[in-house]
Write a protein that holds these residues in place. Structure first.
Motif, PDB file in Angstrom:
ATOM      1  N   GLN A  31       6.331  -8.801  -8.034  1.00 25.49           N
ATOM      2  CA  GLN A  31       6.428  -7.639  -8.906  1.00 25.49           C
ATOM      3  C   GLN A  31       5.104  -6.876  -8.892  1.00 25.49           C
ATOM      4  N   PHE A  32       5.197  -5.549  -8.951  1.00 23.72           N
ATOM      5  CA  PHE A  32       3.990  -4.732  -8.980  1.00 23.72           C
ATOM      6  C   PHE A  32       4.300  -3.402  -9.648  1.00 23.72           C
ATOM      7  N   TYR A  33       3.247  -2.745 -10.127  1.00 20.65           N
ATOM      8  CA  TYR A  33       3.377  -1.441 -10.765  1.00 20.65           C
ATOM      9  C   TYR A  33       2.872  -0.349  -9.837  1.00 20.65           C
ATOM     10  N   ASN A  34       3.573   0.767  -9.862  1.00 28.45           N
ATOM     11  CA  ASN A  34       3.179   1.921  -9.083  1.00 28.45           C
ATOM     12  C   ASN A  34       1.931   2.566  -9.696  1.00 28.45           C
ATOM     13  N   ASN A  35       1.280   3.422  -8.907  1.00 32.38           N
ATOM     14  CA  ASN A  35       0.190   4.241  -9.440  1.00 32.38           C
ATOM     15  C   ASN A  35       0.780   5.527 -10.024  1.00 32.38           C
ATOM     16  N   LEU A  65      -6.938   5.940 -18.259  1.00 33.25           N
ATOM     17  CA  LEU A  65      -7.548   6.580 -17.100  1.00 33.25           C
ATOM     18  C   LEU A  65      -6.497   6.808 -16.015  1.00 33.25           C
ATOM     19  N   PRO A  66      -6.711   7.783 -15.117  1.00 36.85           N
ATOM     20  CA  PRO A  66      -5.773   7.995 -14.004  1.00 36.85           C
ATOM     21  C   PRO A  66      -5.699   6.752 -13.120  1.00 36.85           C
ATOM     22  N   ASP A  67      -4.535   6.524 -12.526  1.00 37.88           N
ATOM     23  CA  ASP A  67      -4.342   5.394 -11.612  1.00 37.88           C
ATOM     24  C   ASP A  67      -4.266   5.943 -10.194  1.00 37.88           C
ATOM     25  N   LYS A  68      -5.327   5.736  -9.427  1.00 38.98           N
ATOM     26  CA  LYS A  68      -5.423   6.262  -8.068  1.00 38.98           C
ATOM     27  C   LYS A  68      -5.443   5.149  -7.022  1.00 38.98           C
ATOM     28  N   THR A  98      -7.710  11.123  -2.280  1.00 38.96           N
ATOM     29  CA  THR A  98      -7.322  10.108  -3.258  1.00 38.96           C
ATOM     30  C   THR A  98      -8.407   9.047  -3.409  1.00 38.96           C
ATOM     31  N   ALA A  99      -9.028   8.636  -2.298  1.00 34.98           N
ATOM     32  CA  ALA A  99     -10.099   7.639  -2.374  1.00 34.98           C
ATOM     33  C   ALA A  99     -11.271   8.165  -3.189  1.00 34.98           C
ATOM     34  N   ASN A 100     -11.590   9.438  -3.027  1.00 31.88           N
ATOM     35  CA  ASN A 100     -12.677  10.035  -3.799  1.00 31.88           C
ATOM     36  C   ASN A 100     -12.341  10.042  -5.282  1.00 31.88           C
ATOM     37  N   GLU A 101     -11.104  10.373  -5.626  1.00 30.84           N
ATOM     38  CA  GLU A 101     -10.683  10.360  -7.026  1.00 30.84           C
ATOM     39  C   GLU A 101     -10.691   8.944  -7.580  1.00 30.84           C
ATOM     40  N   SER A 102     -10.311   7.980  -6.749  1.00 32.88           N
ATOM     41  CA  SER A 102     -10.319   6.580  -7.182  1.00 32.88           C
ATOM     42  C   SER A 102     -11.738   6.115  -7.484  1.00 32.88           C
ATOM     43  N   ASN A 103     -12.703   6.550  -6.664  1.00 32.60           N
ATOM     44  CA  ASN A 103     -14.095   6.194  -6.920  1.00 32.60           C
ATOM     45  C   ASN A 103     -14.570   6.765  -8.257  1.00 32.60           C
ATOM     46  N   LYS A 104     -14.144   7.977  -8.585  1.00 30.70           N
ATOM     47  CA  LYS A 104     -14.511   8.573  -9.873  1.00 30.70           C
ATOM     48  C   LYS A 104     -13.945   7.764 -11.030  1.00 30.70           C
ATOM     49  N   THR A 121       0.832  -1.199   0.000  1.00 23.55           N
ATOM     50  CA  THR A 121       0.000   0.000   0.000  1.00 23.55           C
ATOM     51  C   THR A 121       0.869   1.252   0.000  1.00 23.55           C
ATOM     52  N   ASP A 122       0.234   2.370  -0.285  1.00 22.64           N
ATOM     53  CA  ASP A 122       0.904   3.661  -0.229  1.00 22.64           C
ATOM     54  C   ASP A 122       1.180   4.003   1.235  1.00 22.64           C
ATOM     55  N   ALA A 123       2.469   4.110   1.587  1.00 24.22           N
ATOM     56  CA  ALA A 123       2.829   4.309   2.988  1.00 24.22           C
ATOM     57  C   ALA A 123       2.530   5.712   3.485  1.00 24.22           C
ATOM     58  N   ASP A 124       2.345   6.665   2.589  1.00 26.90           N
ATOM     59  CA  ASP A 124       2.073   8.045   2.999  1.00 26.90           C
ATOM     60  C   ASP A 124       0.592   8.346   3.101  1.00 26.90           C
TER      61      ASP A 124
END
Length: 815
Positions: free
Chosen positions: A785-789, A760-763, A577-583, A389-392
């Motif tokens: 392995q994983f990709y960043n947002n 689309l944006p990756d949030k 960020t969660a609100n943007e992710s929902n969009k 997860t995003d640590a910040d």
């Protein structure tokens, strides 16, 4: 990797040598009396017939926003070994009033199960609680089910948690004499625990005073509201503690009155040995001349010794070299076979799974690819889960519970322990001493010695499930006689995969029948027909209700608590960020993009009318609000009011769900059934499975007769053809049977492949989740392995798991 094929575990070896060590002590060579046998036999019987099952859930994060998906992996243990025979796990999301918002029945295999909760965007913000358990666990004190408090916030509001009004904070202090008793004229240790009005620990300082207000002891918190002081109480004296908290609030608390008779058990945990000593209030008291010390771990006898006060044998030690990490429950018995004092000790060993990360290649570039190796230098089979997860932006709950603290400590304690994960951060003396404070201030209650000694064993109302089953009763002649010797025929149709299967159940002399160990996903249509011995068809069939199918509010032993110490700036970033992710998620759905990873399929509009067009008319066909199509789901709720709870932002439904109190913006919503004015009692009586559509209109609503300043709830009952449940088979009755819940697959994008959705944006805040990972049996490693947002700069990686021999492990690292 799952370990379903293993049936024996090397970790069981600790039981035999330690039992021997206890029996071979000098105190144990005396001939056993009946009272001794009664105690040890009661423990052996309880441990054999009533094994204790435990559950722990690893979540991808601690706090969620409405619209997100809550991912989790469950681990199931039986007597501290992987519960390989467990087949069904139940997980519930409860609101602060104990109402079941949603629930899952999950298939368990290899002592594990994975699942998810999709949180609707309309879910009200507030404190929620996760409850998880097996059917077997319901036979015991429900305090030992798995509980986790979860904060779910509304991202559209972007408002952090309100600050606590510490100026008005109240507090309380509890006192716990070691061994359970303060003995007059005997020096003893007294532990204390201070908590605020929310149940969180609070630091205190003060003094203990006698009736003359003379100071006899100092009080000062050592860790998380807990501490100890020594006291030699005088007979008949009333002692009081005068203490203050940081705000300056001062209060006085009475200590327990010291007893002039009895006995207390003292422990001194030295790591490789646990020394004990029995202290008598009156050394001349013949009632306690001969006693016995019992040490048990997970209902297994690990130590037994006889004490003889007349000969000066009042102490000894319990060797711990072969014991695993966990709680040792030490009890002192009188020669009447009654428990008179007890104390808990915690054994700390380096016997957890040794997990670590290596060769990290972390990219903080937008959509950059990262790689890291998980290393576990142990050839033992294991099952593990990982979250990245995003640590910040993903806030970590300061009241942390993890797989170590749950399985090794809190799952055997009754009562709330704040931030138990802290006690497993290291093995420093301060940490070890703090664990002993937990042992002093929290009691053991897996069972009651007095009850099992009187052969008052738990009543097993729930079986150890090996699969789902259908049970019921078949009667004939209008219910006067059981259809003994007859049978009930079944046809199962699964809309999920269009499969059909057949079965038959014999009816016994009592008219009972059962189809055991059935397995299916989602919901099946069950067609059934009863026949007596002459194959006549005048047989009435009724089905037993499974507890999963009964919906009622849950009374949980652990109250929901507002999280402590959350960073408001981080919370604001998280909500934005969660609100943007929902969009973004709504855009994916609206653009009809085909994503194989998340099973979202493009659906073309067909000539057939939509469900809303078929049912609504006039002003009911438009308006501002929410639409719920129940023909596409199988609701488990009791009535439509329970179904709507927490699904509509601003709509408050409280109280008795058969006659609830409702309000929206200070007014009461208008109610309609098939577009005609209705009332609460009428809508509450409508079977949820007979409802096709519900429209909830935001205030004000002027579409019906008179309208309503509090909005409106319009309920439509089903017409023919709107549900596969409309299928019929001649001569058979029909019902629906809920099966295992479907589990969604976590979407992890591969930016090396060009896709339309990547525009689309990756949030994403959870960048990677995998509930089933294992290491290579040769290299002991696994590459992840994983990709960043589009924005993350630091990553929190957490891995938890269990091995086939019952050891647990956890590693957390921020990159």
């Amino acid at each position: 990797m799952e370990f379903s094929s293993l049936r024996k575990y090397t970790r069981l070896k600790w039981i035999i040598p330690i039992c021997s060590a206890g029996v071979l002590t000098a105190f144990s060579l005396l001939p056993a009396d009946d009272w001794q046998d009664k105690v040890t036999n009661a423990l052996a019987l309880f441990g054999k017939r009533y094994p204790q099952e435990k559950v722990y859930l690893h979540f991808d994060k601690d706090i969620y926003a409405s619209g997100e998906t809550m991912w989790f992996k469950a681990y199931i243990m039986l007597q501290n070994q992987p519960s390989l025979t467990a087949s069904i796990l139940y997980v519930e999301l409860l609101d602060k009033d104990g109402n079941v918002v949603t629930k899952k029945r999950l298939p368990a295999q290899g002592a594990a199960a994975a699942g998810d909760f999709e949180l609707p965007e309309t879910l009200k913000s507030g404190q929620y609680q996760i409850r998880a358990y097996t059917a077997w666990m319901l036979n015991y004190d429900q305090s030992f089910l798995f509980y986790k408090n979860i904060e779910i916030l509304d991202p559209s509001k972007k408002v952090p948690l309100p600050a606590k009004d510490t100026a008005k904070a109240d507090f309380a202090v509890q006192f716990f004499p070691e061994g359970g008793n303060m003995l007059a004229n005997n020096a003893g240790l007294v532990a204390f625990k201070a908590i605020d009005q929310n149940g969180f620990p609070v630091a205190i300082a003060g003094t203990v005073q006698n009736s003359k207000k003379e100071t006899v002891a100092e009080i000062k918190t050592i860790h998380d509201g807990m501490g100890t002081f020594d006291l030699t109480p005088a007979a008949g004296e009333q002692y009081r503690a005068v203490v203050k908290v940081g705000t300056g609030l001062q209060k006085t608390f009475d200590l327990p009155i010291a007893s002039s008779e009895g006995v207390a058990l003292k422990l001194y945990n030295r790591g490789n040995r646990i020394f004990y000593q029995a202290t008598l209030a009156n050394p001349d008291d013949t009632a306690y001349r001969r006693m016995m010390v019992i040490g048990q771990v997970q209902n297994q006898l690990v130590y037994k010794a006889l004490l003889d006060v007349g000969e000066g044998r009042i102490s000894g030690f319990i060797p711990t070299q072969g014991l695993p990490t966990g709680i040792v429950h030490v009890t002192l018995f009188s020669d009447k076979g009654l428990p008179v004092s007890e104390r808990l000790a915690f054994v700390r060993k380096a016997d957890q799974i040794d997990l670590s990360f290596m060769n990290a290649e972390i990219s903080t570039a937008p959509r950059g690819k990262s790689s890291i190796e998980l290393f576990a230098p142990d050839s033992m089979q294991s099952t593990m889960s990982i979250s990245i997860t995003d640590a910040d932006q993903v806030v970590k709950d300061p009241d942390e519970h993890n797989i170590l603290s749950t399985f090794l400590m809190t799952s055997d304690l009754k009562g709330y322990v704040y931030n138990p994960a802290w006690y497993f951060r290291d093995t420093a003396k301060a940490t070890v001493d703090a664990i002993d404070l937990v042992m002093l201030t929290n009691g053991w209650s897996r069972f009651s010695w007095k009850k099992i000694l009187n052969n008052e064993m738990p009543q097993l109302k729930f079986p150890y499930e090996q699969g789902m089953s259908i049970k019921g009763t078949a009667v004939t002649n209008t219910g006067r006689y059981p259809a003994a010797g007859g049978k009930v025929d079944f046809i199962f149709k699964n809309p999920l995969d269009s499969s059909t299967s057949f079965s038959s159940a014999e009816v016994n002399d009592k008219g009972e029948f059962e189809i055991p160990n059935i397995q299916f996903m989602d919901t099946v249509l069950v067609f059934f027909q009863g026949n007596d011995k002459q194959r006549k068809k005048d047989v009435q069939v009724t089905f037993d209700k499974h507890f999963f199918d009964i919906n009622q509010p849950v009374s949980t032993p652990y109250p929901a608590r507002v999280p402590l110490g959350l960073d408001n700036a981080a919370m604001s970033r998280f909500l934005i960020t969660a609100n943007e992710s929902n969009k973004v998620n709504r855009s994916i759905t609206n653009k009809t993009v085909y994503l194989k990873e998340v099973n979202i399929r493009d659906k073309k509009i067909t000539p057939q009318q939509t469900i809303e067009q078929r049912y609504t008319s006039g002003m009911f066909s438009s308006g501002d609000g929410y639409t719920f199509d129940l023909t596409k789901e199988t609701p488990f709720q009791l009535n439509i009011f329970q179904y709507l709870q927490s699904r509509v932002a601003g709509l408050n439904i409280t109280g008795d769900l058969n006659n609830p109190t409702m309000s929206w913006r200070g007014a009461k919503p208008s109610l309609y059934l098939n577009e005609m004015p209705s009332d609460v009692s009428m809508l509450a009586s409508v079977n949820v499975n007979d409802i096709a559509l519900v429209k909830v209109f935001r205030p004000p609503f002027m579409g019906g007769f008179g309208g309503g300043a509090g909005g409106a709830i319009a309920v439509y009952t089903k017409k023919g053809g709107d549900n596969q449940g409309d299928q019929t088979i001649r001569g058979f009755e029909r019902m629906k049977k809920a099966g295992y819940s479907l589990v969604k697959e976590f979407y992890s994008p591969d930016y090396a492949v060009k896709k339309e959705v990547h525009e689309l944006p990756d949030k994403r805040l959870t960048l990677y989740w995998n509930p089933y990972i294992s290491v290579d049996s040769i290299t002991y490693a696994r590459t992840i392995q994983f990709y960043n947002n589009d924005f993350s700069k630091r990553f929190r990686i957490v891995v938890e798991g269990i091995t086939a021999d019952g050891r647990v492990g956890r590693v957390e690292q921020v990159y």
